[in-house]
Design an enzyme around this catalytic site. Structure first.
Site, PDB file in Angstrom:
ATOM      1  N   ASP A 189     -34.168  10.294   7.258  1.00 29.18           N
ATOM      2  CA  ASP A 189     -34.388   9.878   5.861  1.00 29.18           C
ATOM      3  C   ASP A 189     -34.867   8.417   5.864  1.00 29.18           C
ATOM      4  O   ASP A 189     -34.539   7.645   6.768  1.00 29.18           O
ATOM      5  CB  ASP A 189     -33.073  10.013   5.083  1.00 29.18           C
ATOM      6  N   HIS A 219     -25.363   9.132   2.098  1.00 29.81           N
ATOM      7  CA  HIS A 219     -24.824   7.859   1.599  1.00 29.81           C
ATOM      8  C   HIS A 219     -23.357   7.963   1.166  1.00 29.81           C
ATOM      9  O   HIS A 219     -22.746   6.947   0.846  1.00 29.81           O
ATOM     10  CB  HIS A 219     -25.653   7.344   0.415  1.00 29.81           C
ATOM     11  N   HIS A 226     -33.873   6.047   4.089  1.00 32.40           N
ATOM     12  CA  HIS A 226     -32.748   5.127   3.908  1.00 32.40           C
ATOM     13  C   HIS A 226     -31.711   5.310   5.014  1.00 32.40           C
ATOM     14  O   HIS A 226     -31.487   6.440   5.470  1.00 32.40           O
ATOM     15  CB  HIS A 226     -32.081   5.383   2.551  1.00 32.40           C
ATOM     16  N   ASP A 285     -38.469  11.148   2.205  1.00 34.52           N
ATOM     17  CA  ASP A 285     -38.903  10.019   1.369  1.00 34.52           C
ATOM     18  C   ASP A 285     -39.688   8.979   2.174  1.00 34.52           C
ATOM     19  O   ASP A 285     -40.070   7.931   1.649  1.00 34.52           O
ATOM     20  CB  ASP A 285     -37.719   9.373   0.623  1.00 34.52           C
TER      21      ASP A 285
HETATM   22  N1  Q9C Z   1     -35.209   2.893  -8.629  1.00 37.34           N
HETATM   23  C1  Q9C Z   1     -31.410   9.346  -0.681  1.00 37.34           C
HETATM   24  O1  Q9C Z   1     -32.572   9.349  -0.307  1.00 37.34           O
HETATM   25  N2  Q9C Z   1     -32.337   3.384  -4.784  1.00 37.34           N
HETATM   26  N3  Q9C Z   1     -30.916   8.414  -1.512  1.00 37.34           N
HETATM   27  C2  Q9C Z   1     -33.172   3.888  -5.818  1.00 37.34           C
HETATM   28  C3  Q9C Z   1     -34.939   3.584  -7.441  1.00 37.34           C
HETATM   29  C4  Q9C Z   1     -31.395   4.371  -4.289  1.00 37.34           C
HETATM   30  C5  Q9C Z   1     -31.738   7.325  -1.952  1.00 37.34           C
HETATM   31  C6  Q9C Z   1     -33.936   2.851  -6.570  1.00 37.34           C
HETATM   32  C7  Q9C Z   1     -31.991   5.258  -3.257  1.00 37.34           C
HETATM   33  C8  Q9C Z   1     -31.029   6.331  -2.792  1.00 37.34           C
HETATM   34  C9  Q9C Z   1     -30.507  10.455  -0.282  1.00 37.34           C
HETATM   35 ZN    ZN Z   2     -33.464   8.523   1.283  1.00 41.77          ZN
END
Ligand code: Q9C
Ligand code: ZN
Length: 315
Positions: A170, A136, A172, A259
């Site tokens: 991933d 990201h 995301h 994830d």
């Molecule tokens: N309350 C990676 O997997 N949103 N980043 C989180 C949780 C952000 C994920 C909300 C997710 C970022 C590297």
């Molecule tokens: Zn992620």
């Protein structure tokens, strides 16, 4: 399989993240890497090797100098246990700066680059256990638990030696990696992720983002619905693998986020533990020199086993 790792990641362990203004538990904790190391160790994967240290010039090919400087100076001046959420150089509230952030992030880059160097030296598959993750992180901004883009920095390194494909699995979309190579014909970016219409990072990862200029066609997004199952996933993964074959790369980088697991605490897909063995096998069948870079994956209890299932398919 060589596993590049350093305990320096423990220097970065923010106490909380901000979600809608509320302080909640920081999902990207150092326990993640501990879980992975413990499981890989007990399954006799390895050898484990320490990263070499690389020149900052590699980082500056992907990130703006002022941004790198900002992360370094703020990280080095902040006091222990303090969190900084600056109002610039940041794209959301999930990447606070702490005292150990710069040191740990640089170690993660060295881990990725050491893996890339191993490939150039003839290694077939290397796993770089990077923490914090990187996909990201953009040219001049951190976000989504990421500060510097480990995958993009090592892709740029490998691009000096041949054509590079990046497969981002991933959950995301890897907005940072996509933007780093959006205009580039020599680096393919393919990502399978939760549809950004209703999922982080919201503003990128749509399937009409195909690249720009000479890079048109070299950026491929596969947004998937929430609750995607194993079979739905394998079907799209096969398409992504065909895209990679058509590009005919010399090197493959896998942005390996786990994830997508059904019990991930911030997840959204329904993949089971055994899915990762199959995903690994399908990617391994490409037969390419492959650098596996750790991205997300937040179920501490199962993260080690997921990673082990995935990596075992490459041995
Ligand atoms: N309350 C990676 O997997 N949103 N980043 C989180 C949780 C952000 C994920 C909300 C997710 C970022 C590297
Ligand atoms: Zn992620």
């Amino acid at each position: 399989m060589k596993i590049v790792y350093s305990i320096t990641h423990r220097m970065h362990n923010p106490l909380y993240e901000l979600y809608d203004g509320a302080k909640i538990e920081y999902a990207e904790s150092s326990a993640r890497a501990d879980s992975i190391i413990e499981t890989l160790n007990s399954n006799n994967l390895g050898p484990f090797i320490e990263p070499e240290s690389f020149d900052l010039s590699h980082v500056l090919k992907i990130h703006q100098a002022q941004y790198v400087d900002f992360v370094r100076t703020s990280s080095n001046t902040i006091s222990q246990n303090e969190l900084l959420f600056p109002s610039y150089y940041i794209s959301d509230t999930y990447a606070p700066i702490t005292a150990g952030t710069y040191v740990a992030s640089i170690a993660a880059i060295d881990i990725a680059l050491t893996g890339a160097q191993e490939l150039v030296n003839g290694e077939r598959v290397v796993y770089s256990l990077c923490r914090p993750p990187g996909h990201h992180a953009e040219h001049s901004s951190m976000g989504g638990y990421c500060y510097f883009n480990n995958a993009a920095i090592s892709a740029e390194y490998l691009a000096q030696h041949g054509r590079v494909a990046i497969l981002d699995i991933d959950l995301h979309h890897g907005n940072g990696t996509q933007s780093a190579f959006y205009g580039r014909p020599d680096v393919l970016y393919v990502s399978i992720h939760a549809d950004p219409t209703s999922f982080y990072p919201y503003r990128s990862g749509f399937n009409n983002e195909e690249g720009a200029g000479l890079g048109v066609g070299k950026n491929i997004n596969y947004p998937m619905p929430l609750r995607t199952t194993n079979n739905q996933y394998f079907k799209i993964l096969r398409k992504a693998i065909t895209d990679i074959q058509n590009f005919n790369p010399d090197y493959l980088i896998v942005s390996a986020g786990f994830d997508t697991f059904m019990y991930d605490p911030i997840g959204g897909f329904n993949l089971t533990l055994s899915a990762y063995t199959k995903i690994g096998a399908l990617i391994n069948d490409l037969g390419l020199p492959t650098l596996i870079i750790q991205e997300g994956g937040y179920n501490i209890e199962h993260l080690g086993e997921i990673t082990n299932n995935f990596l075992t398919s490459f041995t």
